[in-house]
Design a protein around this motif. Sequence first.
Motif, PDB file in Angstrom:
ATOM      1  N   GLY A 185     -12.319 -49.495  78.201  1.00 16.20           N
ATOM      2  CA  GLY A 185     -11.689 -50.763  78.589  1.00 16.20           C
ATOM      3  C   GLY A 185     -12.585 -51.972  78.314  1.00 16.20           C
ATOM      4  N   LYS A 186     -13.526 -51.814  77.383  1.00 17.27           N
ATOM      5  CA  LYS A 186     -14.427 -52.944  77.066  1.00 17.27           C
ATOM      6  C   LYS A 186     -13.911 -53.704  75.837  1.00 17.27           C
ATOM      7  N   PRO A 187     -14.229 -54.997  75.763  1.00 16.99           N
ATOM      8  CA  PRO A 187     -13.633 -55.816  74.699  1.00 16.99           C
ATOM      9  C   PRO A 187     -14.332 -55.695  73.336  1.00 16.99           C
ATOM     10  N   PHE A 188     -13.609 -56.057  72.312  1.00 16.96           N
ATOM     11  CA  PHE A 188     -14.186 -56.308  70.983  1.00 16.96           C
ATOM     12  C   PHE A 188     -13.272 -57.286  70.271  1.00 16.96           C
ATOM     13  N   TYR A 189     -13.746 -57.857  69.177  1.00 21.48           N
ATOM     14  CA  TYR A 189     -12.884 -58.750  68.402  1.00 21.48           C
ATOM     15  C   TYR A 189     -12.899 -58.349  66.935  1.00 21.48           C
ATOM     16  N   LEU A 190     -11.908 -58.855  66.210  1.00 23.60           N
ATOM     17  CA  LEU A 190     -11.809 -58.593  64.774  1.00 23.60           C
ATOM     18  C   LEU A 190     -12.297 -59.828  64.015  1.00 23.60           C
ATOM     19  N   TYR A 191     -12.931 -59.581  62.879  1.00 25.08           N
ATOM     20  CA  TYR A 191     -13.370 -60.685  62.023  1.00 25.08           C
ATOM     21  C   TYR A 191     -13.128 -60.282  60.572  1.00 25.08           C
ATOM     22  N   THR A 192     -12.471 -61.167  59.822  1.00 23.91           N
ATOM     23  CA  THR A 192     -12.304 -60.921  58.386  1.00 23.91           C
ATOM     24  C   THR A 192     -12.307 -62.265  57.661  1.00 23.91           C
ATOM     25  N   LYS A 204     -21.762 -61.243  74.887  1.00 23.98           N
ATOM     26  CA  LYS A 204     -22.107 -60.601  73.612  1.00 23.98           C
ATOM     27  C   LYS A 204     -21.053 -59.532  73.321  1.00 23.98           C
ATOM     28  N   VAL A 205     -20.111 -59.881  72.506  1.00 23.45           N
ATOM     29  CA  VAL A 205     -18.943 -59.028  72.294  1.00 23.45           C
ATOM     30  C   VAL A 205     -19.070 -58.295  70.953  1.00 23.45           C
ATOM     31  N   HIS A 206     -18.679 -57.017  70.936  1.00 21.69           N
ATOM     32  CA  HIS A 206     -18.698 -56.245  69.688  1.00 21.69           C
ATOM     33  C   HIS A 206     -17.660 -56.782  68.703  1.00 21.69           C
ATOM     34  N   CYS A 207     -17.926 -56.536  67.435  1.00 18.01           N
ATOM     35  CA  CYS A 207     -17.073 -57.074  66.375  1.00 18.01           C
ATOM     36  C   CYS A 207     -16.706 -55.962  65.389  1.00 18.01           C
ATOM     37  N   LEU A 208     -15.455 -55.925  64.978  1.00 22.30           N
ATOM     38  CA  LEU A 208     -15.005 -54.966  63.954  1.00 22.30           C
ATOM     39  C   LEU A 208     -14.489 -55.751  62.753  1.00 22.30           C
ATOM     40  N   ILE A 209     -14.989 -55.397  61.567  1.00 18.66           N
ATOM     41  CA  ILE A 209     -14.651 -56.148  60.348  1.00 18.66           C
ATOM     42  C   ILE A 209     -13.871 -55.285  59.364  1.00 18.66           C
ATOM     43  N   PRO A 210     -12.582 -55.553  59.187  1.00 21.03           N
ATOM     44  CA  PRO A 210     -11.851 -54.871  58.111  1.00 21.03           C
ATOM     45  C   PRO A 210     -12.034 -55.655  56.804  1.00 21.03           C
ATOM     46  N   CYS A 211     -12.374 -54.989  55.713  1.00 19.36           N
ATOM     47  CA  CYS A 211     -12.532 -55.656  54.414  1.00 19.36           C
ATOM     48  C   CYS A 211     -12.549 -54.589  53.324  1.00 19.36           C
ATOM     49  N   ALA A 212     -12.453 -55.008  52.068  1.00 15.33           N
ATOM     50  CA  ALA A 212     -12.680 -54.024  51.004  1.00 15.33           C
ATOM     51  C   ALA A 212     -14.194 -53.790  50.914  1.00 15.33           C
ATOM     52  N   ILE A 213     -14.568 -52.698  50.299  1.00 13.89           N
ATOM     53  CA  ILE A 213     -15.990 -52.290  50.377  1.00 13.89           C
ATOM     54  C   ILE A 213     -16.915 -53.210  49.575  1.00 13.89           C
ATOM     55  N   ASP A 214     -16.359 -54.083  48.745  1.00 13.69           N
ATOM     56  CA  ASP A 214     -17.220 -55.029  48.009  1.00 13.69           C
ATOM     57  C   ASP A 214     -17.990 -55.965  48.945  1.00 13.69           C
ATOM     58  N   GLN A 215     -17.468 -56.177  50.157  1.00 14.89           N
ATOM     59  CA  GLN A 215     -18.116 -57.115  51.093  1.00 14.89           C
ATOM     60  C   GLN A 215     -19.210 -56.442  51.919  1.00 14.89           C
ATOM     61  N   ASP A 216     -19.361 -55.137  51.761  1.00  9.16           N
ATOM     62  CA  ASP A 216     -20.305 -54.409  52.619  1.00  9.16           C
ATOM     63  C   ASP A 216     -21.747 -54.926  52.554  1.00  9.16           C
ATOM     64  N   PRO A 217     -22.248 -55.349  51.369  1.00  9.48           N
ATOM     65  CA  PRO A 217     -23.635 -55.828  51.342  1.00  9.48           C
ATOM     66  C   PRO A 217     -23.916 -56.927  52.376  1.00  9.48           C
ATOM     67  N   TYR A 218     -22.948 -57.843  52.569  1.00  6.18           N
ATOM     68  CA  TYR A 218     -23.145 -58.895  53.570  1.00  6.18           C
ATOM     69  C   TYR A 218     -23.372 -58.295  54.958  1.00  6.18           C
ATOM     70  N   VAL A 271     -20.098 -50.108  39.376  1.00  5.60           N
ATOM     71  CA  VAL A 271     -20.761 -51.311  39.900  1.00  5.60           C
ATOM     72  C   VAL A 271     -19.853 -51.873  40.993  1.00  5.60           C
ATOM     73  N   VAL A 272     -20.357 -51.980  42.200  1.00  5.81           N
ATOM     74  CA  VAL A 272     -19.554 -52.555  43.292  1.00  5.81           C
ATOM     75  C   VAL A 272     -20.441 -53.515  44.069  1.00  5.81           C
ATOM     76  N   ASP A 273     -20.135 -54.805  43.936  1.00  6.84           N
ATOM     77  CA  ASP A 273     -20.808 -55.803  44.766  1.00  6.84           C
ATOM     78  C   ASP A 273     -19.783 -56.907  45.051  1.00  6.84           C
ATOM     79  N   PRO A 274     -20.143 -57.924  45.835  1.00  6.24           N
ATOM     80  CA  PRO A 274     -19.114 -58.909  46.190  1.00  6.24           C
ATOM     81  C   PRO A 274     -18.516 -59.658  44.996  1.00  6.24           C
ATOM     82  N   TRP A 275     -19.138 -59.549  43.831  1.00 11.78           N
ATOM     83  CA  TRP A 275     -18.640 -60.321  42.684  1.00 11.78           C
ATOM     84  C   TRP A 275     -18.114 -59.459  41.548  1.00 11.78           C
ATOM     85  N   ASN A 276     -18.505 -58.205  41.499  1.00  9.37           N
ATOM     86  CA  ASN A 276     -18.090 -57.333  40.391  1.00  9.37           C
ATOM     87  C   ASN A 276     -17.680 -55.957  40.885  1.00  9.37           C
TER      88      ASN A 276
END
Length: 434
Positions: free
Chosen positions: A118-125, A266-280, A49-54
């Motif tokens: 050479g195009k931009p992106f940002y990180l979000y966590t 409109k800038v691309h975004c890369l999100i590092p996180c554990a896989i529990d956050q993937d549903p969002y 079971v892998v979700d943001p809470w369990n």
Amino acid sequence: MAEVKQTVVEGVDALTLNGKSDADTVETATDAQAQETAGDEATTNADDVVDPWNVASSNDAGVDYDKLIKRFGSSKIDDELIARFEKITGKPAHHFLRRGLFFSHRDLHTILTLREQGKPFYLYTGRGPSSGSLHIGHLVPFIMTKWLQETFDVPLIIQLTDDEKTLWKDLKIEEAIKLARENAKDIVAMGFDVNKTFIFNNLEFMGKCPAMYQNIIRIQKCVTFNQVKGIFGFGDSDIIGKIGFPAAQAAPALSSTFPFIFGNKKVHCLIPCAIDQDPYFRMTRDVAPRLGFPKCALLHSSFFPALQGAKTKMSASEQNSAVFLTDTPKQVKNKINKYAFSGGRVTVEEHRKLGGIPDIDVAYQLLKFFLEDDAKLEEVRVAYSKGEMLTGEIKKLAIETVTPIVEQHQAARKLITDEVLDKYFELRPLKYGS
Ligand code: TYM
């Protein structure tokens, strides 16, 4: 898990039946198809079971991440991707990548191509402030994020979802805001560059930045109750705050949420996180193109195990499951010695004869995450597997590895005054454009 199959498939139905234009349907097809496969996979992999809470697995070695990749429809981080990463960045990949601890991604190739062009992106966590202190498992996505920020020299957005924790836990708004600030101190103590990092907590930022609330409403207009039920498993008796919340975690993946940083680009975004956050972010990736934004890319880590074993993740809600960044050296030592699940044998004789099992041994897992020296780690793995190294010895090495990390963190955190912290929370342009 039959429930998972049903909910995932409902999500797909809802995604495709939501009255989108052809172009939009094509945009979402990949994720939606993957989720469809996910439904089938859920029946054959009924245990995890892998979700943001369990996070729960019946296997001592923890979640089967290869199966999870299929279920979630993400992509494996393979040798070819790592080689491309190293070629483009001109430096060796972080040991979290080399050791497969960050094991899955979505659209990382797109981010690498942007860098090549050479195009931009940002990180979000982010972090959901459920306790006054982070635990060492929380360090994992933040260590990776810091390394990515330094490697690519890009802006970083950190969201503290104090609203989420108020909605999910028995926590007053005022307390959640306090915890968010305390957690932010832990995050800042990791050494993020203030010129390139913006931190905010939802319960206060929303009132200062109409663009955030406007994007939340745009996102909420795109997602039906049926879809959030499918993705997150919400039921009829869940409070309405929970049902609307996913849009608040999705909004920072749209650059227009931060006009003071990105203007109207409109800038691309890369999100590092554990896989529990993937549903969002599956939800976010479905919505973004419909609002004229690129889909966010993701880099997923595996879970740092609970001290009691990899059947579940280290969690701030379970005091004894975690080494907290506030723990004293004595507490770190006692917790690891007392609770860290051992892959060793029952008697020394048996251990010498059969050897230990590193894959299920929490002390070894601690080393896999935090002992940077590849050669030393391999030496330990071989010695432990052959029974030359005993449980007490591997635990000692884990304690010696983790304690200085916690101590250094505490020393750095002492220097984070309110004034230092406020700078990260100021609405301002970041160094951006590299
Ligand atoms: P939270 O506070 O549960 O976790 C913060 C981050 O740590 C990761 N994490 C772990 N990583 C490895 N091993 C563990 N045992 C472990 N436990 C937690 C989480 O995946 C997360 O990356 N809703 C979010 C906060 C949030 C967020 C985001 C997270 C808001 N926006 C964007 C990631 C990306 C939460 O409650 O995280």
